[in-house]
Motif scaffolding. Structure first.
Motif, mmCIF file in Angstrom:
data_model
loop_
_atom_site.group_PDB
_atom_site.id
_atom_site.type_symbol
_atom_site.label_atom_id
_atom_site.label_comp_id
_atom_site.label_asym_id
_atom_site.label_seq_id
_atom_site.Cartn_x
_atom_site.Cartn_y
_atom_site.Cartn_z
ATOM 1 N N GLN A 26 -12.724 -3.907 -5.995
ATOM 2 C CA GLN A 26 -13.536 -2.852 -5.094
ATOM 3 C C GLN A 26 -12.434 -1.831 -4.782
ATOM 4 O O GLN A 26 -12.845 -0.809 -4.435
ATOM 5 C CB GLN A 26 -13.607 -3.775 -3.854
ATOM 6 N N SER A 27 -11.198 -1.972 -4.957
ATOM 7 C CA SER A 27 -10.363 -1.149 -4.726
ATOM 8 C C SER A 27 -8.724 -1.150 -5.363
ATOM 9 O O SER A 27 -8.562 -2.554 -5.453
ATOM 10 C CB SER A 27 -10.215 -0.749 -3.149
ATOM 11 N N VAL A 28 -8.119 -0.324 -5.828
ATOM 12 C CA VAL A 28 -6.747 -0.538 -6.413
ATOM 13 C C VAL A 28 -6.012 0.588 -5.513
ATOM 14 O O VAL A 28 -6.430 1.889 -5.633
ATOM 15 C CB VAL A 28 -6.641 -0.210 -7.653
ATOM 16 N N LEU A 29 -4.887 0.135 -4.995
ATOM 17 C CA LEU A 29 -4.147 1.002 -4.161
ATOM 18 C C LEU A 29 -2.690 1.044 -4.684
ATOM 19 O O LEU A 29 -2.111 0.190 -5.290
ATOM 20 C CB LEU A 29 -4.092 0.844 -2.923
ATOM 21 N N PHE A 30 -2.049 2.241 -4.865
ATOM 22 C CA PHE A 30 -0.563 2.516 -5.309
ATOM 23 C C PHE A 30 0.191 3.105 -4.221
ATOM 24 O O PHE A 30 -0.352 4.143 -3.601
ATOM 25 C CB PHE A 30 -0.625 3.149 -6.478
#
Length: 514
Positions: A356-360
Motif C-alpha cells: 500500500q505504501s513504501v517509505l524511506f
C-alpha cells in the motif's frame, strides 16, 4: 748628518740605519739612472688577488664604459640641436640617460610592474610607510599609484547571518526584529533577509545567501521550507538554524529542539553548538523519462502516504495543523489499492511484493508522539525503509497497533519490550535498513518528500549523504535518536542507551523484518 762609512767598515755606527738605494722605495730616482734623467718606476710585484680577477675588464674598458654612460655637455647640446628641444640642455643629465632610466621610452610601466596580482609591493628591507594612518600593508593601486577600492568593499562585513522565511507561516516583522537585535547583541553585522515564494520554496534564495558569504543561515517556515533550504545547504559547512514555525516541525521534533518560541533557537545561531546530520536524496524518474533529484531531511514515500498528503485540505491544514492529515488519510483509504513494486538494497537480492505504501526515512518520529520507526537515527549514515502491506481491514488495525501502541508505548518500557518479544510477528509492517534503496513500480505512483507532493514516478533511487547538513543547536543540547542513544552535540561527549532496540551496524544493510 752622519758621515759615510769607509769601504773597510763592516758595520755602521750605532744609531744609524743602512742607506736604501734611491728608487727602491719608490720615492726617488733609480740608482742606475743617468744624470739629469728620471728612470721609470719599477713594475709592482704580482698580487694573489690578480689571479681571481684576471678575467675582469681592464682599466681602459672601464674608462670607455664610464664615458658612454655619462654624456658630456657637448653631447647634450648636440642632442638639443638635433631634436629641436631647447629645454633639453637645461634638464638634468639623468633624464636624458640611457634606456631604462627615468624619462626613457623603455621605462617600466607601473601596470605591468604590478602583475600578476595587481599589487605593487615594497622590498622586504624597506620599512613600511605608516604615516597618515597608513598600516604599511600591501594594498591595491592603480597605474598612478592611487589606492583602488577592493571589489567587495560594498558588501556587508562578516560575520553575518541570513534569515530565509515563509511570510505566510511566520510573523515576519517580529521575526526580523528579533534576528536583528540578537545579531547586534552578538557583535554580528546586520543580517540579510529572504522571503520564499510560490516559485521559490527557499532553495534559490538560500544559494544567494551562501554566495554572499554568510556565516549562518536561519530558516523559519513549514517542513517544505526546511527541506528546500536544507537541500541548498548540503555540503556547504554553513550551520543551519531551524526556527520553530509551521504546522509539522518534524525535523525540529526529531532533533528534540525547543518548540516553545523562536528566541532560544535564534540565539543558538550565535552562541550554540553544531551538529552534523544525514540528508537523504531521492532521484525520481518520471513516466516521460525525465529525471529529477531532490533532498529530504525527514522522510519520503510512494503510494498511500503520498496520496494522503495530496488529499489533505490546505485550508484545514492551515487551521488545525497536522490533524488535517487524518482527514486526508480517511479520503485516501476509500480508494486505496495495493500496487506492485520491485526493490533492492545494496548487498541484498531483488524483492517483488504488493504494497500500500513504501517509505524511506531519515527520521522516525511523527506528530502526536507516534513512532513510525523506533530505531531511526539522523546520524547513522543509513536509510530506514518501511513497507506497509496490510491485508484487508484487519491488516490496517495491525498497522495502527504497530505504530500507535507497540512503537510509541510498549517499547518505552522494559516490560513492554518483553511482551513484544513474545508476540507473534505479523507482516502488515516490515522494516529494512541500508545506505541506499532502489524502488520500481508497475505504474506511475505519487511521491512525497517531507510532506510535499512531488508528482508521480515509476522509479525512485534513494541515497543518503552522511553528515551532509550542519545544524545549530542550543549550548549543551542533546540530540536523542529514537533508538535510545542520546548523542551530545558538537562540544559534548555524553552518550547513553536505554530504549531497548537492537544494536545496529553502520554500513551494513539490515534484511527486511517485521
Amino acid at each position: 748628518m752622519a758621515a759615510a762609512s769607509g769601504p773597510n767598515d763592516e758595520t755602521a755606527p750605532a744609531g744609524d740605519e743602512p742607506e736604501t738605494a734611491a728608487g727602491e722605495d719608490g720615492f726617488g730616482p733609480a740608482p742606475d739612472a743617468a744624470d739629469g734623467e728620471t728612470a721609470a718606476p719599477a713594475e709592482d710585484p704580482p698580487h694573489p688577488a690578480d689571479a681571481i680577477y684576471a678575467d675582469g675588464p681592464g682599466t681602459e674598458e672601464l674608462e670607455v664604459v664610464a664615458d658612454a654612460a655619462e654624456p658630456s655637455a657637448e653631447d647634450v647640446i648636440r642632442a638639443a640641436a638635433e631634436t629641436g628641444d631647447p629645454d633639453a640642455a637645461d634638464r638634468p643629465i639623468a633624464e636624458n640617460g640611457p634606456d631604462g632610466a627615468a624619462g626613457s621610452e623603455n621605462a617600466p610601466d607601473p601596470v605591468q610592474a604590478a602583475a600578476p596580482d595587481e599589487v605593487i609591493r615594497e622590498p622586504e628591507d624597506v620599512e613600511p610607510d605608516t604615516a597618515d594612518d597608513e598600516t604599511g600593508e600591501a594594498r591595491r593601486v592603480d597605474a598612478e599609484g592611487r589606492t583602488e577600492p577592493l571589489a567587495d568593499e560594498e558588501h556587508r562585513p562578516s560575520p553575518k547571518a541570513a534569515l530565509v522565511y515563509n511570510p505566510i507561516k511566520v510573523d515576519a516583522d517580529s521575526l526580523r526584529d528579533m534576528v536583528t537585535r540578537l545579531s547586534d547583541e552578538a557583535g554580528w553585522s546586520e543580517p540579510l533577509f529572504y522571503e520564499t515564494t510560490v516559485d521559490d520554496l527557499g532553495d534559490d534564495v538560500t544559494r544567494q545567501a551562501l554566495a554572499e558569504g554568510v556565516t549562518a543561515v536561519l530558516v523559519a517556515g513549514g517542513d517544505g521550507t526546511v527541506r528546500a533550504v536544507s537541500e541548498a545547504m548540503v555540503g556547504s559547512g554553513v550551520p543551519l538554524t531551524i526556527v520553530p514555525s509551521g504546522t509539522g516541525n518534524l525535523l525540529a521534533r526529531n532533533l528534540l529542539l525547543p518548540l516553545d518560541g523562536p528566541e532560544d533557537m535564534i540565539r543558538a545561531t550565535f552562541d550554540g553548538d553544531r551538529e552534523d546530520i544525514d540528508v537523504g536524496f531521492a532521484r525520481l524518474r518520471r513516466p516521460d523519462g525525465k529525471v529529477h533529484e531532490h533532498a529530504f531531511v525527514v522522510m519520503g514515500g510512494m503510494g498511500l502516504d503520498a496520496a494522503m498528503i495530496a488529499n489533505t485540505n490546505p485550508q484545514l491544514k492551515k487551521s488545525v495543523g497536522w490533524v488535517a492529515y487524518v482527514d486526508g488519510a480517511a479520503r485516501s483509504l476509500v480508494s486505496a489499492k495495493p500496487f506492485r513494486i520491485m526493490y533492492e538494497m545494496p548487498g541484498h537480492r531483488l524483492h517483488s511484493t504488493r504494497v500500500q505504501s513504501v517509505l524511506f526515512a531519515n527520521c522516525g518520529s511523527l506528530p502526536a508522539g507516534l513512532e513510525l520507526i523506533p530505531e531511526a537515527s539522523v546520524s547513522d549514515g543509513q536509510i530506514d525503509v518501511v513497507i506497509v502491506q496490510p491485508k484487508g481491514p484487519l491488516g490496517w488495525l495491525l498497522v495502527w497497533r504497530r505504530v500507535a501502541w507497540d512503537n510509541s508505548v510498549l517499547r518505552r518500557f522494559r516490560a513492554g519490550r518483553r511482551i513484544l518479544a513474545l508476540r507473534t510477528r505479523d507482516s502488515a509492517v516490515r522494516y529494512a535498513r541500508g545506505p541506499a534503496i532502489e524502488i520500481g513500480t508497475s505504474a506511475p505512483t505519487p511521491v512525497q518528500l517531507d510532506g510535499d507532493e512531488f508528482g508521480e514516478a515509476v522509479h525512485v533511487a534513494v541515497r543518503v549523504q552522511a553528515g551532509g547538513l550542519r545544524i545549530a543547536v542550543p549550548p549543551g543540547h542533546v540530540i536523542e535518536s529514537t533508538n535510545g542513544t542520546a548523542k551530545r552535540s558538537a562540544n559534548g561527549s555524553a552518550k547513553r542507551k536505554g530504549n531497548g532496540g537492537a544494536k545496529r551496524r553502520k554500513g551494513v544493510a539490515a534484511p527486511v523484518s517485521s
